[in-house]
Design a protein around this motif. Sequence first.
Motif, PDB file in Angstrom:
ATOM      1  N   ASP A  56      24.359  42.093  12.811  1.00  0.00           N
ATOM      2  CA  ASP A  56      25.482  42.964  13.195  1.00  0.00           C
ATOM      3  C   ASP A  56      26.762  42.704  12.755  1.00  0.00           C
ATOM      4  OD1 ASP A  56      26.380  44.951  15.059  1.00  0.00           O
ATOM      5  OD2 ASP A  56      27.252  43.433  16.390  1.00  0.00           O
ATOM      6  N   ALA A  57      26.921  41.284  12.238  1.00  0.00           N
ATOM      7  CA  ALA A  57      28.322  40.985  11.819  1.00  0.00           C
ATOM      8  C   ALA A  57      28.315  41.504  10.155  1.00  0.00           C
ATOM      9  CB  ALA A  57      28.454  39.456  11.729  1.00  0.00           C
ATOM     10  N   VAL A  58      27.101  41.281   9.493  1.00  0.00           N
ATOM     11  CA  VAL A  58      27.018  41.701   8.221  1.00  0.00           C
ATOM     12  C   VAL A  58      27.329  43.216   8.173  1.00  0.00           C
ATOM     13  CG1 VAL A  58      25.349  42.015   6.279  1.00  0.00           C
ATOM     14  CG2 VAL A  58      25.515  40.218   7.515  1.00  0.00           C
ATOM     15  N   ALA A  60      29.128  45.212  10.290  1.00  0.00           N
ATOM     16  CA  ALA A  60      30.267  45.315  10.796  1.00  0.00           C
ATOM     17  C   ALA A  60      31.299  45.005   9.444  1.00  0.00           C
ATOM     18  CB  ALA A  60      30.822  44.658  11.869  1.00  0.00           C
ATOM     19  N   ARG A  61      30.935  43.970   8.934  1.00  0.00           N
ATOM     20  CA  ARG A  61      31.671  43.456   7.577  1.00  0.00           C
ATOM     21  C   ARG A  61      31.737  44.631   6.310  1.00  0.00           C
ATOM     22  NH1 ARG A  61      35.877  41.520   5.183  1.00  0.00           N
ATOM     23  NH2 ARG A  61      35.581  40.466   3.330  1.00  0.00           N
ATOM     24  N   GLY A  62      30.463  45.358   6.234  1.00  0.00           N
ATOM     25  CA  GLY A  62      30.322  45.997   4.964  1.00  0.00           C
ATOM     26  C   GLY A  62      31.034  47.125   5.379  1.00  0.00           C
ATOM     27  N   SER A  63      31.352  47.576   6.725  1.00  0.00           N
ATOM     28  CA  SER A  63      31.785  49.006   7.073  1.00  0.00           C
ATOM     29  C   SER A  63      33.411  48.975   6.851  1.00  0.00           C
ATOM     30  CB  SER A  63      31.448  49.540   8.475  1.00  0.00           C
ATOM     31  OG  SER A  63      31.970  48.452   9.305  1.00  0.00           O
ATOM     32  N   ARG A  64      33.903  48.006   6.490  1.00  0.00           N
ATOM     33  CA  ARG A  64      35.500  47.875   6.589  1.00  0.00           C
ATOM     34  C   ARG A  64      36.087  48.533   5.167  1.00  0.00           C
ATOM     35  NH1 ARG A  64      37.019  41.801   8.382  1.00  0.00           N
ATOM     36  NH2 ARG A  64      36.225  42.124  10.451  1.00  0.00           N
TER      37      ARG A  64
END
Length: 64
Positions: A56-58, A60-64
């Motif tokens: 989930d963190a990966v 979320a990070r990729g959608s920035r």
Amino acid sequence: MSERQDAAAVVAGALAKRPPADRAKFLMELLAHTAAGLVVIEGDRAAGEAVYRLADAVVARGSR
């Protein structure tokens, strides 16, 4: 020094000893072995939750 800093120092030291081209593979293997270790120590549910949170963190990070 906290336990998290100790773990970070261990990983940083291991990465520093590897050529840049080998570092990603090392981290992927570390993740796999860590998840397997969690299954043994904490059980399937806890390991699954940890892997899910990482994924989930990966994402979320990729959608920035």
